[in-house]
Scaffold this motif. Structure first.
Motif, PDB file in Angstrom:
ATOM      1  N   VAL A 131       1.183   0.569  -6.794  1.00 16.32           N
ATOM      2  CA  VAL A 131       1.885   1.211  -5.681  1.00 16.32           C
ATOM      3  C   VAL A 131       2.547  -0.001  -5.207  1.00 16.32           C
ATOM      4  O   VAL A 131       1.866  -1.126  -4.785  1.00 16.32           O
ATOM      5  N   LYS A 132       3.660  -0.024  -4.760  1.00 16.94           N
ATOM      6  CA  LYS A 132       4.526  -1.206  -4.088  1.00 16.94           C
ATOM      7  C   LYS A 132       4.469  -0.888  -2.591  1.00 16.94           C
ATOM      8  O   LYS A 132       4.831   0.377  -2.106  1.00 16.94           O
ATOM      9  N   ALA A 133       4.319  -1.814  -1.839  1.00 16.20           N
ATOM     10  CA  ALA A 133       4.221  -1.672  -0.517  1.00 16.20           C
ATOM     11  C   ALA A 133       4.164  -2.836   0.230  1.00 16.20           C
ATOM     12  O   ALA A 133       4.078  -3.895  -0.310  1.00 16.20           O
ATOM     13  N   PHE A 134       4.328  -3.080   1.474  1.00 15.07           N
ATOM     14  CA  PHE A 134       4.256  -3.935   2.382  1.00 15.07           C
ATOM     15  C   PHE A 134       4.905  -5.168   2.482  1.00 15.07           C
ATOM     16  O   PHE A 134       5.132  -6.068   3.189  1.00 15.07           O
ATOM     17  N   VAL A 153       7.269   0.789   6.370  1.00 12.34           N
ATOM     18  CA  VAL A 153       6.683   0.399   5.230  1.00 12.34           C
ATOM     19  C   VAL A 153       7.148   1.070   4.104  1.00 12.34           C
ATOM     20  O   VAL A 153       6.734   2.181   3.898  1.00 12.34           O
ATOM     21  N   PHE A 154       8.056   0.577   3.078  1.00 15.32           N
ATOM     22  CA  PHE A 154       8.630   1.413   1.925  1.00 15.32           C
ATOM     23  C   PHE A 154       7.357   1.541   0.937  1.00 15.32           C
ATOM     24  O   PHE A 154       6.924   0.365   0.546  1.00 15.32           O
ATOM     25  N   VAL A 155       6.895   2.683   0.570  1.00 10.99           N
ATOM     26  CA  VAL A 155       5.864   2.865  -0.404  1.00 10.99           C
ATOM     27  C   VAL A 155       6.642   3.506  -1.613  1.00 10.99           C
ATOM     28  O   VAL A 155       7.267   4.403  -1.593  1.00 10.99           O
ATOM     29  N   CYS A 156       6.297   2.902  -2.811  1.00 12.23           N
ATOM     30  CA  CYS A 156       6.533   3.850  -4.044  1.00 12.23           C
ATOM     31  C   CYS A 156       5.351   3.604  -5.294  1.00 12.23           C
ATOM     32  O   CYS A 156       4.674   2.446  -5.105  1.00 12.23           O
ATOM     33  N   ILE A 169      -3.670   3.564   4.825  1.00 14.13           N
ATOM     34  CA  ILE A 169      -3.928   2.052   5.276  1.00 14.13           C
ATOM     35  C   ILE A 169      -2.763   1.799   6.400  1.00 14.13           C
ATOM     36  O   ILE A 169      -2.837   1.089   6.929  1.00 14.13           O
ATOM     37  N   VAL A 170      -1.513   2.211   5.622  1.00 18.91           N
ATOM     38  CA  VAL A 170      -0.249   1.583   6.289  1.00 18.91           C
ATOM     39  C   VAL A 170      -0.570   2.216   7.771  1.00 18.91           C
ATOM     40  O   VAL A 170      -0.128   1.467   8.775  1.00 18.91           O
ATOM     41  N   ARG A 171      -0.580   3.417   7.565  1.00 19.32           N
ATOM     42  CA  ARG A 171      -0.812   4.220   9.042  1.00 19.32           C
ATOM     43  C   ARG A 171      -1.840   3.583  10.077  1.00 19.32           C
ATOM     44  O   ARG A 171      -1.596   3.337  11.163  1.00 19.32           O
ATOM     45  N   PRO A 177       4.744   4.424   7.113  1.00 19.53           N
ATOM     46  CA  PRO A 177       4.926   4.635   5.584  1.00 19.53           C
ATOM     47  C   PRO A 177       5.979   5.407   5.321  1.00 19.53           C
ATOM     48  O   PRO A 177       6.421   6.506   5.997  1.00 19.53           O
ATOM     49  N   LEU A 178       6.859   5.159   4.255  1.00 21.64           N
ATOM     50  CA  LEU A 178       8.147   5.782   3.920  1.00 21.64           C
ATOM     51  C   LEU A 178       7.997   6.083   2.506  1.00 21.64           C
ATOM     52  O   LEU A 178       8.216   5.038   1.731  1.00 21.64           O
ATOM     53  N   ASP A 179       7.614   7.227   2.166  1.00 23.26           N
ATOM     54  CA  ASP A 179       7.502   7.485   0.613  1.00 23.26           C
ATOM     55  C   ASP A 179       8.864   7.449  -0.151  1.00 23.26           C
ATOM     56  O   ASP A 179       9.812   7.997   0.126  1.00 23.26           O
ATOM     57  N   GLN A 180       9.183   6.584  -1.035  1.00 22.02           N
ATOM     58  CA  GLN A 180      10.345   6.132  -1.503  1.00 22.02           C
ATOM     59  C   GLN A 180      10.180   6.808  -2.941  1.00 22.02           C
ATOM     60  O   GLN A 180      11.417   6.405  -3.880  1.00 22.02           O
TER      61      GLN A 180
END
Lengths: 461, 461, 461
Positions: A131-134, A153-156, A169-171, A177-180
């Motif tokens: 998972v890509k994040a942070f 925080v873009f998450v994909c 976790i981001v929350r 979090p923004l699901d990309q």
């Protein structure tokens, strides 16, 4: 919730012991900052490190173990290590099977590697869920808690469940979090924090070029010319008078450049008889930065308004008006009201006000939160109909400004026309072409082409 | 979709009979309002109440049963009851097992109880899935349908599926659910509707204090002094002249106070040689309200602009200019143009315009929808680089305003310097410190400290 | 991420071969545009068509098969066909069982059919999972890649998993999916792109009516009257003077109309003694467009500010001031300062500035991204308290404008009072009623009614 209230929560550690353990590989600056923040939010944290000596920098609530041991303690492993050291993960592949690996890395250049770091990681450890994040959050921001900037925080990632765990976790850290979507988006997410207003580069460079040109043009006409022929020192014109000539000129030219690619595209489509062929690259790029061009134009228009409104406060203007009045009084004559002049002056100001007003409206509708609340039909109405009306009003404002002297040869100095005349070339061209394109004989085929009709279908291959 | 179109849907009842039954415990105002709205959106509603007599206030499409009976009819139970009565749910624990309990309660004070109402509910009924929602919506807004305000409903809960069910109901009512994560977020969600601009309190109180001080300062210098020494009644200066002195002073001081904590933090970090120790509390709080300080400063700057631009319309100013001109004419003399004066006046205005323009830009980028579209690097560029440029321009504007009389003793009245001089103290201090910090001998260690380096690592324990 | 960076990704085809095949029924303009875009994003695309001849318009990477064959190749089928041809899907029902059908259709009129196209599709093919999506995006926007407008794609559907699949495709195309809940929302989603500022119609029509009335009113008083009696040509007043009379009048009236429905509602509730009965329809509609009324009022107020600030630049005003000064000089007299006049003029300007400032604040808080960050209590504080303060300031500004001549009979021409007096009627009415409603004897019962109390409970049936 975007207020800083979330910080208050974050500062109350140990509110819960329900949180699952999070493992962080790497004890660098970002790893430590994230560890601190996770502990504050109630997560047990275990660091994976080559040297398992507890450094004083590592939060003392966290455990430090070898990579393999640390990985076994948690379902989520945050890889706070640079891409070039990802190789060390290959021997750990068996332990990492089924684990969620969070890639938080950034590069130094846009598109530095052929594949994104997260995709590279997924290739190295095929059994893990990457998972890509942070990557868009800075260590400094995490630490200081002063997240004035974007909390997004873009998450994909390809695994829905893993993505969900990371988003939780981001929350919990007080971020959004923004699901990309799938891991394919990682490249874009990694490029994102490296950009510095990429769409603004062309409009700003163009403006700087135009400013330089018109500055020297006006300097010659308004300062050097009177100095040479009348030996008058008008150098103070630089501060306001010349700036207030450049600003409206740039506003008008840039506004016209917003609409020029549209009419060029229409001509190309009419000529080709199809919409299914790509425009030339320069036209594509131009079309993509129209919004930025328009906003830069609006900035110059706003400056022009401010510079114009302070005119009566300027000590030079007060001196000029007062000395004119005094000389009238001394010559014992009263001038009658020139109605034509009053009409010209008033309508020139009224056109400018209305043009500027519509321009500001266009600017407001281009704010992300406003344009998101507007449907496609409404957006087109505002940006196209109101946009052209703005261009017409501003062009008319500039023409009436010249008044009786418009195009008169007496206003030439050293064969140079007044600067505002140059600014009219592009807007007039755009308006004339647009006017021609409105005629049914051109508008009808254009509409059909835009609906998918083709004059010579074989061209479309 | 944020338009009121959703109301239209909501007013078309019975469009579907697919909706699952929703149970509401409690027939108070909010319970009834929610019941009405749910029925309008096509949900069968059953009320759980102590007295099962149907009150005329309860929507007649709804059934009213005892708590136990009502609970059995639905998978989702909305608890529209105050926290102090939650005890009555304990005997129902068996019936509520596996049900989704929606806690919609609010408190009267921030952090009234040690744990949030939703967490308390989850403790009382451990077998149920508790979801916090709807507490940010008012009964009045639900009833009247005029949801001009935020349509956002914060939702949190530990059970993903339960949360999803509640979010579907929220959407069906035309509201926007916002997933805030686990039940830990409930405390924050419950505090949210009780806040009244918490971050704005300090900037506004500070402004009021400064306004009071500078009002009396200017009153003494500009109204009382001429009244005492020249017996002139300038009391009408209060309406515009004095206000227009206070506004720019406050704008400049508050803008400088936005950047002061940053340089103080840098000094502290340099002195300590580490970034891993917390700043003093007052500095932390100050840093958190910098955005609000800046926006209040922008408000005063905008007022200053408006007050300045109306100067030529003021009847007093017209009278003064006209009488000066008349006396010039009567004395038969024409004053020549003072170029130095023209330069000073024009550059003072130009600096002000540019400063204000950048200030407005800073304000626009602090709009949530704009700052969310900007990455960390871009945000830093705007808020730091452009911010300091704004401060430099505004400080210069104030200095040039004084012109030749800047720091001249003749402008003192009763030993009081002109008010604008006082306003220059903080901005000049900030700019001088910042200028010193830019020198490589200080900038380099500071950068290293901010990247995690420590001078004396043992301090960080 | 809203920048155009997503286009870059979209232009890099075949970055992945993991994407599942997507089937598109229909080879019309939108189907082809979507097909192109899907192929660019790495999806294998198969078209279902009556004639399986490959047209040159269809992207050559795509396969073209019969409907039945195409449907079998993919789990997701996009129905790019008009509603009236949906019947042909009935025979395919068996093949479509369990498939995800994406309804992308739009209608020509709002609420054209009793049920939405998507619900109709779900009835025709009961075994399929219908998802509504993509209808808010135009083919042109998809093709050109210039998605300046909203990137939002509203998605709704009854099957969570199907919706998730469609939302992933939406994201892969660089658009933002917005989950709108179950298929019930389809009607609203289908109506959405057909709207053209529905909430703005009433405020704009009302403004146009008022503009026409006040324009002729002022024309008669300010242009025709002096022409008839003094034979003076003041026709140039149309450009600025008359406009600058109409704008403030409209701003004030419209602002008062924002608050009038609130006090009417209070009166109705007090009279009925309950809040549980619906307001008359016209009042409901009026209340729903208060925000728009307020923003139109703000637009007129802004125009008024601009028109007022250019006054000293107008050539007519310069001529008038200069000839007054000259005649003073020739008559050898100096007028003393009229302090009362200075007070009136300055306080009138100050009230206007403060009123406009608060008005702009109200406008900023009504921006979607700002009002979403504000809780209900804060929103009420701003819109109600600050709103009334704005109305009070603007009304006072208008009254003081009249100055000593306010209500004086000498300012009547042809028995017509000055236009600004007419504009005071509604605001004064609203303020007087509001003032009366604040008295405890009315405020207390009103508050109780709004909390759910009823005077005669039997009325509420």
């Amino acid at each position: 919730m975007n207020k800083n209230s979330s910080n208050i929560m974050a500062l109350a550690p140990n509110t819960s012991n329900k949180r699952e353990t999070v493992c962080i590989f790497g004890t660098g600056d970002f790893g430590r900052a994230l560890g601190h923040k996770l502990i504050q939010s109630g997560y047990p944290v275990v660091f994976g490190s080559r040297s398992t000596q507890t450094s004083s920098l590592i939060p003392k609530e966290a455990e430090v173990l070898s990579h393999a041991e640390a990985a076994q303690k948690a379902a989520i492993i945050i890889i706070a290590i640079q891409r070039q050291h990802y190789n060390f993960l290959i021997p750990l592949a068996e332990i990492l099977r089924g684990k969620v690996l969070v890639d938080i890395s950034n590069n130094l250049k846009i598109n530095q590697y052929p594949e994104s770091n997260a995709e590279y990681l997924a290739q190295l450890v095929p059994g893990a869920k990457v998972v890509k994040a942070f990557n868009t959050v800075s260590a400094w921001a995490l630490q200081s808690g002063t997240l004035d900037a974007s909390r997004q925080v873009f998450v994909c990632g390809d695994d829905m469940e893993a993505k969900q765990m990371v988003m939780d976790i981001v929350r919990a850290l007080g971020l959004t979090p923004l699901d990309q979507g799938s891991l394919l988006a990682a490249q874009e997410i990694e490029n994102y924090p490296l950009q510095l207003f990429p769409m603004w580069k062309f409009p700003i460079l163009l403006s700087l070029g135009l400013i330089a040109f018109f500055f020297f043009y006006c300097l010659i006409r308004d300062v050097i010319y009177p100095y040479v022929y009348e030996n008058k020192d008008y150098s103070f014109f630089i501060a306001i008078s010349i700036t207030n000539r450049i600003c409206p000129i740039l506003a008008l030219i840039l506004l016209a450049l917003v609409y020029l690619p549209g009419v060029l595209a229409a001509i190309i489509q009419l000529y080709r008889g199809t919409k299914y062929r790509r425009f030339p690259d320069w036209l594509d790029k131009w079309m993509l930065c129209r919004k930025q061009l328009g906003l830069v134009a609006l900035a110059f228009a706003s400056l022009h308004v401010l510079y114009t409104l302070v005119i009566p406060i300027r000590s030079f203007v007060r001196w000029r008006i007062s000395s004119q009045t005094v000389s009238q009084a001394l010559n014992n004559k009263t001038e009658p009201l020139d109605t034509t002049n009053a009409w010209l002056s008033d309508s020139y100001l009224a056109l400018g006000i209305l043009g500027f007003f519509l321009f500001v409206l266009l600017g407001i509708t281009s704010l992300p939160s406003v344009s998101n609340n507007v449907n496609w039909r409404e957006f087109r109405f505002v940006q196209s109909k109101l946009g052209y009306l703005t261009l017409v009003l501003c062009t008319a404002h500039t023409m009436v400004y010249g008044g009786k002297w418009f195009l008169s040869p007496s206003s030439y100095r050293w064969y140079l026309p007044n600067a505002y005349m140059l600014s009219l070339i592009i807007p007039c061209t755009v308006l004339v072409i647009k006017f021609v394109l409105i005629f049914p004989c051109l508008d009808k085929p254009l509409t059909r082409i835009r609906q998918g009709w083709e004059r010579n279908p074989q061209y479309s291959e």
